[in-house]
Motif scaffolding. Structure first.
Motif, short mmCIF file in Angstrom:
data_model
loop_
_atom_site.label_atom_id
_atom_site.label_comp_id
_atom_site.label_asym_id
_atom_site.label_seq_id
_atom_site.Cartn_x
_atom_site.Cartn_y
_atom_site.Cartn_z
N ARG A 141 -6.77 1.42 3.89
CA ARG A 141 -7.33 0.06 5.24
C ARG A 141 -8.13 0.74 5.34
NH1 ARG A 141 -2.09 3.16 7.50
NH2 ARG A 141 -3.34 4.91 7.84
N TRP A 142 -9.42 1.54 5.36
CA TRP A 142 -10.77 1.32 5.33
C TRP A 142 -11.07 -0.03 4.28
CZ3 TRP A 142 -14.29 2.72 1.44
CH2 TRP A 142 -15.52 2.80 2.59
N ALA A 143 -10.83 0.64 3.01
CA ALA A 143 -11.46 0.01 1.96
C ALA A 143 -10.84 -2.14 2.20
CB ALA A 143 -11.53 -0.34 1.26
N HIS A 144 -9.59 -2.09 3.17
CA HIS A 144 -9.39 -3.42 3.05
C HIS A 144 -10.29 -4.58 4.64
CE1 HIS A 144 -6.76 -6.95 3.97
NE2 HIS A 144 -7.03 -6.82 5.07
N GLY A 145 -10.54 -3.22 5.10
CA GLY A 145 -11.88 -3.69 6.42
C GLY A 145 -13.02 -4.19 6.15
N ARG A 146 -13.47 -3.71 5.08
CA ARG A 146 -14.65 -3.97 4.50
C ARG A 146 -14.51 -4.67 3.06
NH1 ARG A 146 -13.88 0.17 7.25
NH2 ARG A 146 -15.46 1.05 9.19
N GLY A 147 -13.79 -5.34 2.93
CA GLY A 147 -13.32 -6.30 1.69
C GLY A 147 -13.46 -5.52 0.75
N ILE A 148 -13.40 -3.75 0.40
CA ILE A 148 -13.53 -4.06 -1.26
C ILE A 148 -11.93 -3.17 -1.92
CG2 ILE A 148 -13.95 -1.24 -1.95
CD1 ILE A 148 -15.70 -0.48 0.32
N ARG A 149 -12.34 -4.12 -3.30
CA ARG A 149 -10.95 -4.62 -3.71
C ARG A 149 -10.48 -3.18 -3.79
NH1 ARG A 149 -8.27 -7.69 -5.87
NH2 ARG A 149 -7.67 -8.29 -8.43
N THR A 150 -9.37 -3.09 -3.83
CA THR A 150 -8.45 -1.68 -4.04
C THR A 150 -7.36 -2.20 -4.54
OG1 THR A 150 -9.01 -0.97 -1.80
CG2 THR A 150 -7.46 -0.09 -2.27
N PHE A 151 -7.30 -1.15 -5.87
CA PHE A 151 -5.69 -0.78 -6.40
C PHE A 151 -5.39 0.02 -6.39
CE2 PHE A 151 -7.91 -3.29 -10.90
CZ PHE A 151 -7.90 -4.93 -9.94
N TYR A 152 -4.02 0.49 -6.81
CA TYR A 152 -3.19 1.43 -6.09
C TYR A 152 -2.08 1.88 -7.35
CZ TYR A 152 -1.65 5.15 -2.67
OH TYR A 152 -0.96 6.10 -2.47
N TYR A 153 -2.50 2.72 -8.18
CA TYR A 153 -1.82 3.38 -8.89
C TYR A 153 -1.26 4.92 -9.01
CZ TYR A 153 -1.89 5.44 -14.45
OH TYR A 153 -1.58 5.54 -15.06
N ILE A 154 -0.46 4.73 -9.54
CA ILE A 154 1.37 5.14 -8.78
C ILE A 154 1.35 5.00 -7.75
CG2 ILE A 154 2.26 7.70 -9.68
CD1 ILE A 154 -0.32 8.56 -11.40
N ALA A 155 3.27 4.22 -7.76
CA ALA A 155 2.81 4.43 -5.53
C ALA A 155 3.56 5.15 -4.92
CB ALA A 155 3.84 2.61 -5.87
N PRO A 156 3.15 5.55 -3.57
CA PRO A 156 3.62 6.01 -2.82
C PRO A 156 5.01 5.99 -3.00
CG PRO A 156 2.38 5.21 -1.77
CD PRO A 156 1.76 4.62 -2.97
N LYS A 157 5.93 7.00 -2.97
CA LYS A 157 7.73 6.96 -3.14
C LYS A 157 8.20 6.61 -1.70
CE LYS A 157 7.64 10.95 -6.25
NZ LYS A 157 5.99 11.02 -6.69
N VAL A 158 7.73 5.44 -0.99
CA VAL A 158 8.19 4.68 -0.21
C VAL A 158 9.69 4.44 -0.27
CG1 VAL A 158 5.72 3.46 0.66
CG2 VAL A 158 7.37 2.59 -0.54
N TRP A 159 9.75 4.29 -1.48
CA TRP A 159 12.24 3.71 -1.69
C TRP A 159 12.74 5.04 -0.76
CZ3 TRP A 159 12.00 7.38 -4.68
CH2 TRP A 159 10.96 8.16 -6.13
N ALA A 160 11.90 6.03 -1.11
CA ALA A 160 12.82 7.65 -1.14
C ALA A 160 12.78 7.83 0.73
CB ALA A 160 12.08 9.23 -1.39
N SER A 161 11.22 7.84 1.02
CA SER A 161 11.27 8.10 2.96
C SER A 161 10.01 6.97 3.18
CB SER A 161 11.78 9.90 2.97
OG SER A 161 9.79 10.25 2.13
N ARG A 162 9.32 7.23 4.00
CA ARG A 162 8.79 6.63 4.99
C ARG A 162 8.00 5.61 4.40
NH1 ARG A 162 3.89 11.24 6.34
NH2 ARG A 162 3.39 9.09 7.79
#
Length: 378
Positions: free
Chosen positions: A104-125
């Motif tokens: 969220r912080w990086a997005h607000g400052r225009g920093i390109r962001t890759f997420y490697y190994i996704a959070p397990k949102v399919w299980a909870s949260r």
């Protein structure tokens, strides 16, 4: 190009190190700075390690609440360091409690962001999907079923295999024979059943008493606990005293390779066990409130990564809130040599290896990242 990576756990350190090696191959001019551990420091230069995960890992609600001021300070420290480094990309590795805030912080400052190994949102949260969709430029997933899940939420993920395969292949050739393992750890000649009770204190406290009770039903076999190196031996001995069960620390793959079967708590260990070809039963003990409330918070039909990736029950999942071992005993007997489910499970594991993909995932992910960054520049 300049890469800033953030990993907050031992597994993230391992996968981050392999990713750094792949990035070096794909981008010989790569420069690195990171939060991680010793493995990332070895791969990317110890002088580039800004913070070790030993200082940043807080597990469980109690620990997090007790260390809120420290966590906030570390978050500001990380943000200031990323801003000063001005990377071409910020690569977040799992560790969602911290890394989604950084996204969220990086997005607000225009920093390109890759997420490697996704959070397990399919299980909870599952609400975290909104943050990923809004704040992450590209999501890199390591489980095939995630390629179906995330597009339903407006996210197009990239899948290149599972880096765990690389880790296993790197270790497989050096694993000792069962006889060598026995001699090195002063074990007797009885067949070995591996016990993987979890990697956190709370998991050991819940699962090891159940596993110890289960072992008493199999006196003709020896049960060996694969202890994790970041938990002190006294924690295991508290539950193993007078049981005759040995604890072998920091030898998980060695213990599994010497075993004819395993009893495994949920998590990555279920996938590791299957990829090594060791029949397993998933046993996990929950507090009564967790057990009866689980359908309200867990959004997937299975807890084992084996079953999730095959999309069927290939391994039995014994989830319970008490110390009754009848179900676990029945399922374990079924996968021992001569048991009615053993050969079917081994065939399922062979299929799993095909579904997960072959070695080289870390390099493929790295190559894809570099291509995306270069295409944006051109």
């Amino acid at each position: 190009m300049k890469y800033y990576l953030i990993a907050g756990e031992p597994s993230g350190d391992l996968h981050g190190a392999n990713l750094i090696k792949g990035l070096r191959k794909a981008d010989p001019e790569a420069q690195f700075r990171f939060w991680g551990g010793d493995l990332m420091a070895e791969a990317g230069g110890r002088e580039n390690l800004r913070k070790h995960y030993r200082e940043t890992s807080f597990f469980g609600v109690v620990q997090v609440l007790k260390n809120l001021s420290t966590i906030r300070r570390q978050m500001r420290e990380c943000q200031d360091d990323v801003a000063a480094y001005a990377p071409d990309v910020l690569i977040l590795i799992d560790y969602p409690g911290f890394n989604l805030k950084m996204a969220r912080w990086a997005h607000g400052r225009g920093i390109r962001t890759f997420y490697y190994i996704a959070p397990k949102v399919w299980a909870s949260r599952e609400g975290r999907v909104k943050t990923i969709r809004r704040c992450v430029d590209r999501l890199f997933v390591i489980f095939p079923f995630e390629c179906d899940y995330f597009p339903r939420h407006g996210i197009r993920p990239l899948f290149e295999g599972n880096p765990l395969v690389d880790v296993l292949e790197a270790r497989r050739a050096a694993l000792p024979s069962p006889g060598e393992f026995r001699r090195a750890n002063r074990l007797d000649d009885r067949p070995i059943i591996a016990l993987l009770a979890g990697s956190r204190r709370s998991e050991i406290a819940k699962n090891l008493p159940l596993m110890t009770a289960l072992a008493r039903r199999f006196p003709e076999r020896q049960f060996v606990v694969a202890g994790v190196p970041w938990l002190e031996p006294a924690l295991y001995e508290k539950y193993l005293a007078k049981s005759g069960i040995r604890c072998v620390r920091d030898q998980t793959y060695e213990t599994l390779a010497a075993a004819e079967a395993a009893v495994v708590a949920s998590g990555t260990a279920t996938l590791e066990t299957a990829l090594l070809g060791i029949p397993e039963v998933v046993v996990y003990r929950l507090a009564p409130l967790e057990y009866y409330g689980m359908p309200l918070v867990v959004r997937c039909p299975w807890v084992s990564l084996v079953n999730l990736n095959l999309q069927r029950e290939a391994v039995a999942e014994v989830l319970q809130s008490n110390l009754d071992i009848s179900s676990a005993e029945r399922e374990l007997r079924a996968i021992l040599p001569g048991g009615e489910r053993r050969e079917r499970m081994l065939a399922d594991f062979r299929e799993l290896r095909t579904v997960i993909g072959g070695p080289g995932a870390s390099d493929r992910f790295a190559q894809r990242m570099v291509e995306l960054l270069k295409n944006r520049e051109s």
